[in-house]
Design an enzyme around this catalytic site. Structure first.
Site, PDB file in Angstrom:
ATOM      1  N   LYS A   1       0.329  -1.524   0.336  1.00  0.00           N
ATOM      2  CA  LYS A   1      -0.007   0.605  -0.018  1.00  0.00           C
ATOM      3  C   LYS A   1       0.725   1.196   0.037  1.00  0.00           C
ATOM      4  CE  LYS A   1      -3.968   1.666   2.295  1.00  0.00           C
ATOM      5  NZ  LYS A   1      -4.677   1.663   4.137  1.00  0.00           N
TER       6      LYS A   1
ATOM      7  N   SER B   1      -9.784   1.435   2.308  1.00  0.00           N
ATOM      8  CA  SER B   1      -8.898   2.546   2.070  1.00  0.00           C
ATOM      9  C   SER B   1      -7.563   1.431   1.586  1.00  0.00           C
ATOM     10  CB  SER B   1      -7.969   3.391   2.619  1.00  0.00           C
ATOM     11  OG  SER B   1      -7.141   3.135   3.571  1.00  0.00           O
TER      12      SER B   1
ATOM     13  N   SER C   1     -10.008  -1.162   7.183  1.00  0.00           N
ATOM     14  CA  SER C   1      -9.089  -0.339   5.738  1.00  0.00           C
ATOM     15  C   SER C   1      -8.488  -2.382   5.283  1.00  0.00           C
ATOM     16  CB  SER C   1      -8.346   0.857   5.683  1.00  0.00           C
ATOM     17  OG  SER C   1      -8.968   1.883   6.069  1.00  0.00           O
TER      18      SER C   1
END
Lengths: 477, 487
Positions: free
Chosen positions: B75, B150, B174
Site C-alpha cells: 500500500k 482504504s 481498511s
C-alpha cells in the site's frame, strides 16, 4: 502612588545530551546547516519519535535540583502550530502533566534571602532555526537544532525587580551547570528567557495586566528589558491609562520593547496527548537515583564555605559562581591553614590570570594540590609573598610544582639570621638619614631600610625577619 | 502462466523444486499487471525494473525462506527508499522517501520481491479507494463496483492475482473491509504487533499494518515475516512472536465463539444475514460452541472513531505544508498564503473534511466535549471486549454490513460510506487482532466473515479462520481476471 513590580520568568534550557531527544542525531551547536538531521527530526512522512533516556534523566535531575516534585506518571503532548522551523507542524512537549512541579530557587538580594517559586519544569523538543536572506526575498531553515532536548522552567510571579530577575537567572544557570544539565550559554541559545511583567499598587493583592517580553539574549538585557518595561508601564498607569496585554520584543539597538502581537492573536495550540509516545512511568528508585546525581548546590556550598572556611559572604559568592571554580577552591581551602589566603589568591591572581588568558578554570594547568603547596611555602616562610606572586604566575602557565620553580630559579627565602643581620648592618650604616627619621618617631622610615635589604637580596629576604632585625639593631645602637 | 494465488508455500515449493524461478514469478506478476491493471487500476507505481533485477539475483539460488522470490506489493503509505510514496495524495506527488519502512525492510530482507506501490484512499481516509488523489481502483470481481478501502489497491491486486500477497494498513477496517469486498483474506494484527515505523500516519493510535493474502496460511506466513518489536516504534510491543503457521492445526473443537447481539442490529442486510448464519453453523459443525455476548457500547463506536481518528489526523497531516517536500503551490504571496494554497490544492475533499473535524474537536473549549469524551468511550468499548473475552475465545461478525457497492454510489454521502466500517471500527478502538476471511457470495460478489481475537492472540484468530477456510473452500474461488479471462 507607588507600584510594586511583579515578574515571572519562562526559561528554556537546552540539555547537554549527546543526541537529540527523539532521534540519534548529534546535539551539537555550531555545525554547518542541516548536517545533524535525519528523517525523524526533519518530520519526514512515516517517522516516529523514540525518547532519548538521557534527556529524561537530565530533565528529572533538573526538576529535582529545583526542588520540584517529580511525577511518577507523565506524558508527552503535541503542541500544534505552523511555522517553517517546526518540521512536523507540532512540537512534542508536555502540557498538563509536566515532569516536575512545585519547586523553588533561593537567592540572596542584598542582605535578604528570597525564595522564588518554580511552577513547573517540563521536557520538550527545540525547533529549527530560520535564517533570512539579506535581500529579504527568501528564508532558509536549519534543522540542526530541531529535536534538541529542552526543559522549560516556569517561575511563579514571585520576582519583584529586574535585578532580582537577573539574580534568579544567575542562580538558575549555576544550578544547571553544577548538575551538568546544560552549559547555559545564552549567546548560543542554550539558555533563553522570556519574562512576564506587571505592576500593581503596593498592598494590592490582585495582579495588574501583564506584558510578555521576548528576545532578551543576555542576563544584562533581561535586566535592561525589564527595567525599561517597568518604567513604560508605570508611565501608562500614572497617566491614568491601562496597560494592554501584549507580547513584546526587546530590541537591543534601540533599547526599547517593540510590539509583536496583542492578546487577540493568541494561538490555540490544540494540545493533545502524543499517541506515538507511551506514558513515562517512573519508579521511586529511578527518581531516587537522579537525586543522587545532584551535587552540593551553589546556595548550600556558599553557606558551607562561609561557615567552614570562615571566608566573607562576598568571597563565597564569587567562588561558587561555577561548579569547577568552587571545587577548585574547596580542594585548596581544605588543606591550607588560612583559607582566606587561598580565597584571596584564587579570586585575585587566578581569576585575573584566567580572564587575561581567556581560559576556563578547568583549563588551568595548576592543580589545587600545587596551590596548597605554594600557600604552605608562604606560611612557613620558605618564600616571601612577593616571590610567591611570581612563582604563582609560573605555576599557572606551566603547571609545574612550586618547589620545582623555586629550586630552578633559586628563590628560597633567606631566613638565616646571621646572613640577614650582616646585610642589615650594611644598610643601616649606609642610610643614617632613615635611621635618624626612625629614631625621631617616623616609624614608616623603617620601611625604606627593609626595602633596601629586600633589594640587595633580590626579594628573597624574609621581610618579617628583616623588619625585626633592623628594629633590634637600631635600638641596640 | 503461473497462478500467483495458489499460496506462498506452493510457490516456494515450486521454486525449490526448480520448476519455477524468481524471474518466472516476477515476469508473471508484471505481465498480469500490464494486462489487467489498466482496468483494475490497483497500482500507483510498478517497479518493474527493480523487480526484474531483484528476481535475477534471486533466481541464481535455491530459496531459503518462504518469501524468497515471491512478488508482493505495498500500500502506498509504507515508505520505500528511493521509490515514490504518495499515500494516494497529490500533496506527496513526486515524494521519494529517504528511508524504507520497517515492514519494507523486513520483507526485502527475507527475499520478497517488491513489484510496486498500491492505490489507496488518500492518506487511508475512505472505504472505497475512490478518495485516491489519482484514480479509483475497481473490484476484480466486477469492474463497476468498488474494491473497498482504504487498502483497495492491495485487496484488488491480490484478488486479481497480480501479486502473491500485499500489505495494507487498517485504522478502522481498511484491511478487512476491502479484503471482504474482494474475496481475499485480510488480517489486522493487534495494535503494537507490527512496527509502524515508515507507515505514514493517519491516526497513530489506531493504525496497524497487516497482510492481504489469498489464503489464511499466507496471512500467517506474512504476519510471521513482519511481526515483532522495533525500537524505532515506541508503540510496538516487546513480546515474543509465536509461530503462527504451526498454530494452523485445522482443529477448533471446543473453541468458544461469541456473537455480539448488538452487531445484528447494525443495518446488516438480509442476504448478508443469511450468509453469516450459514458461516455460524459451519463453525458449529467444526466443533466450536457459539455463545451470545454483549458489547453494550457498540452504538457509540463510530462517533468516537470519527472524533479520535480525525483529531490525530489533523495533527499528523499538518507537516504537509509545502516547506520541505512534496507539492508546493506556486504563486504564493507570503508564507501563510503558501500554506493555504498548498494544502487547499494538495489535499482532497475527504482529507480536508477530516482535518477540519479533527481541528475542531481539539480546539480549546471543545476538547473536553469531543476528543476527551471520545477517548472515554474508547475505554468503555475496550472494556466491553475484555468482559466478553472472559466468556469466549473469539468473537465473530460479518466484516461489513453489505458486499461491495457501485463506484460513485456513496461518494456524495460520507455518512453512509462511514457505515460500511461499522463492524470493523470497534476492533481498532480496542486494539484487537481481527481477520476477514471469505464466507460466501451474494449476487456474485464476495462476502467476508470477521473473526476478532484477544489482545496478541492472532494465533487463535488464524487457527479458526484456517479451519473455516479448509471446511468451506471459499478462498479458492478466483475472479475471471485472476484465471486469465475477462471478468
Amino acid at each position: 502612588m507607588d507600584f510594586e513590580t511583579v515578574i515571572g520568568l519562562e526559561i528554556h534550557v537546552e540539555l547537554a545530551t549527546k543526541t537529540k531527544i527523539f532521534c540519534n542525531c548529534k546535539n551539537e551547536f555550531g555545525a554547518p546547516p542541516n548536517t545533524h538531521v535525519c528523517p525523524v527530526c526533519m518530520g519526514s512522512p512515516g517517522v516516529l519519535p523514540v525518547l532519548n533516556e538521557e534527556a529524561l534523566r537530565l530533565g528529572i535531575r533538573a526538576a529535582l535540583a529545583l526542588h520540584c516534585e517529580v511525577r511518577q506518571s507523565s506524558k508527552f503532548d503535541r503542541k500544534n502550530y505552523f511555522y517553517p522551523d517546526n518540521p512536523k507542524a507540532y512540537q512534542i512537549s508536555q502540557y498538563d502533566e509536566p515532569i516536575g512541579e512545585h519547586g523553588y530557587v533561593e537567592i540572596v538580594v542584598g542582605e535578604e534571602n528570597r525564595r522564588i517559586g518554580i511552577t513547573r519544569v517540563h521536557l520538550e523538543e527545540d525547533a529549527g532555526k530560520l535564517n533570512h536572506s539579506a535581500y529579504g526575498d527568501s528564508s532558509y531553515v536549519d534543522f540542526n537544532r530541531a529535536g534538541v532536548p529542552l526543559i522549560e522552567i516556569v517561575s511563579e510571579p514571585d520576582i519583584r525587580s529586574a535585578e532580582e530577575a537577573r539574580l534568579f537567572l544567575e542562580e538558575l544557570k549555576a544550578i544547571m551547570q553544577y548538575c551538568l544539565i546544560s552549559d547555559c550559554k545564552m549567546e548560543e541559545g542554550s539558555l533563553r528567557c522570556d519574562a512576564n511583567i506587571s505592576l500593581r499598587p503596593f498592598g494590592q493583592e490582585k495582579f495588574g495586566t501583564k506584558t510578555e517580553i521576548k528576545n532578551m539574549n543576555s542576563f544584562r538585557n533581561v535586566q535592561r528589558g525589564l527595567e525599561y518595561e517597568r518604567s513604560r508601564q508605570e508611565k501608562i498607569l500614572r497617566g491614568g491609562d491601562a496597560v494592554e496585554q501584549q507580547t513584546l520584543r526587546w530590541d537591543e539597538t534601540t533599547a526599547a520593547t517593540i510590539l509583536m502581537r496583542s492578546k487577540e492573536d493568541a494561538h490555540d495550540y490544540r494540545y493533545f496527548p502524543d499517541p506515538d509516545l507511551p506514558r513515562i512511568l517512573l519508579t521511586g528508585a529511578y527518581i531516587e537515583d537522579r537525586l543522587k546525581e545532584i551535587p552540593e548546590l551553589p546556595t548550600d556550598k556558599r553557606n558551607r564555605f562561609e561557615k567552614e572556611y570562615g571566608i566573607p559572604g562576598y568571597d563565597a559568592g564569587v567562588l561558587t559562581a561555577s561548579r569547577a571554580l568552587s571545587e577548585y577552591f574547596d580542594e585548596t581551602a581544605k588543606h591550607v591553614k588560612d583559607p582566606k589566603v587561598a580565597s584571596n589568591i584564587i579570586m585575585g591572581d587566578v581569576l585575573g590570570y584566567l580572564k587575561t588568558a581567556e581560559k576556563e578554570i578547568d583549563e588551568l594547568p595548576m592543580t589545587p594540590a600545587h596551590l596548597v603547596e605554594l600557600v604552605g611555602l608562604m606560611e612557613n616562610g620558605t618564600i616571601s609573598s612577593k616571590i610567591a606572586k611570581n612563582v604563582l604566575k609560573d605555576m599557572m602557565e606551566s603547571g609545574k610544582a612550586p618547589k620545582v620553580i623555586i629550586e630552578e630559579q633559586g628563590l628560597v627565602q633567606i631566613s638565616d639570621e646571621g646572613q640577614l643581620k650582616a646585610i642589615a648592618e650594611r644598610v643601616i650604616a649606609a642610610n643614617p638619614k632613615s635611621v635618624e627619621d626612625y629614631r625621631s618617631g617616623k616609624e614608616k622610615a623603617i620601611g625604606a631600610l627593609v626595602g633596601q635589604v629586600m633589594k640587595e637580596t633580590k626579594g628573597k629576604a624574609n621581610p618579617q625577619m628583616v623588619n625585626q632585625i633592623i628594629i633590634d639593631l637600631i635600638n641596640q645602637a | 502462466m503461473v497462478e500467483l494465488g495458489i499460496g506462498i508455500r506452493q510457490l516456494h515449493d515450486a521454486l525449490q523444486r526448480r520448476e519455477l524461478t524468481a524471474t518466472d514469478l516476477a515476469e508473471d506478476s508484471i505481465a498480469r499487471i500490464r494486462e489487467w491493471d489498466k482496468d483494475v487500476q490497483a497500482f500507483l507505481k510498478v517497479t518493474e525494473d527493480d523487480a526484474r533485477q531483484r528476481a535475477k539475483v534471486l533466481s541464481g539460488q535455491a530459496p531459503q525462506g518462504l518469501l524468497e522470490g515471491i512478488p508482493f506489493a505495498l500500500k502506498d503509505n509504507m515508505t520505500t527508499r528511493g521509490v515514490e510514496t504518495t499515500c494516494g495524495s497529490k500533496i506527496l506527488s513526486g515524494y521519494i522517501p529517504p528511508y524504507s519502512a520497517a515492514v519494507t525492510e523486513k520483507l526485502e530482507a527475507q527475499g520478497g520481491n517488491l513489484v510496486g506501490k498500491l492505490n489507496m484512499d488518500e492518506f487511508a481516509m475512505g472505504s472505497s479507494t475512490e478518495n485516491s488523489g489519482y484514480f479509483p481502483t475497481r473490484n476484480p470481481w466486477d469492474l463497476t463496483v468498488v474494491p473497498g478501502g482504504s487498502s483497495g489497491g492491495s485487496a484488488a491486486a491480490v484478488a486479481a492475482g497480480m501479486v502473491a500477497f500485499a500489505l495494507g494498513s487498517d485504522t478502522g477496517g481498511s484491511i478487512r473491509q476491502p479484503a471482504s469486498y474482494c474475496g481475499v483474506v485480510g488480517l489486522k494484527p493487534t495494535y503494537g504487533r507490527v512496527s509502524r515505523y515508515g507507515l505514514v500516519s493517519y491516526a497513530s493510535s489506531l493504525d496497524q499494518i497487516g497482510p492481504i493474502t489469498n489464503t489464511v496460511e499466507d496471512a500467517a506466513i506474512v504476519l510471521q515475516a513482519i511481526a515483532g518489536h522495533d525500537q524505532r516504534d515506541s508503540t510496538s510491543v516487546r513480546l515474543e512472536v509465536p509461530d503462527f503457521v504451526s498454530a494452523l492445526s485445522g482443529d477448533i473443537r471446543g473453541l468458544k465463539i461469541g456473537l455480539p447481539k448488538e452487531y445484528l442490529d447494525l443495518g446488516m442486510d438480509e442476504s448478508m444475514r443469511a450468509v453469516f448464519d450459514t458461516a455460524v453453523n459451519q463453525l458449529r459443525a467444526l466443533g466450536a460452541s457459539i455463545h451470545e455476548v454483549t458489547l453494550p457500547h457498540t452504538a457509540y463506536a463510530l462517533s468516537a472513531y470519527y472524533l479520535i481518528a480525525p483529531a490525530e489526523a489533523s495533527s499528523n497531516l499538518a507537516r504537509y505544508d509545502g516547506v520541505r517536500y512534496g507539492f508546493r503551490a506556486k504563486d504564493a504571496d507570503n508564507l501563510l498564503d503558501m500554506y493555504n494554497k498548498t494544502r487547499s490544492q494538495g489535499f482532497g475533499t475527504e482529507v480536508k473534511r477530516r482535518i477540519l473535524i479533527g481541528t475542531y474537536a481539539l480546539s480549546s473549549g471543545y476538547y473536553d466535549a469531543y476528543y476527551k469524551r471520545a477517548q472515554q468511550v474508547r475505554t468503555l468499548i475496550r472494556r466491553d471486549f475484555e468482559e466478553a473475552f472472559e466468556e469466549v475465545d473469539l468473537i465473530i461478525s460479518p466484516t461489513a454490513p453489505t458486499t461491495a457497492f457501485k463506484l460513485g454510489e456513496k461518494t456524495s454521502d460520507p455518512l453512509t460510506m462511514y457505515l460500511s466500517d461499522i463492524y470493523t471500527i470497534p476492533v481498532n478502538l480496542a486494539g484487537l487482532p481481527a481477520i476477514s476471511v471469505p464466507c460466501g457470495f451474494i449476487s456474485g460478489l464476495p462476502a467476508g466473515l470477521q473473526m476478532i481475537g484477544k489482545m496478541f492472540d492472532e494465533a487463535t484468530v488464524l487457527r479458526a479462520a484456517h479451519a473455516y477456510e479448509k471446511a468451506t473452500d471459499w478462498t479458492s474461488r478466483r475472479p475471471q481476471i485472476a484465471k486469465g479471462g475477462r471478468a
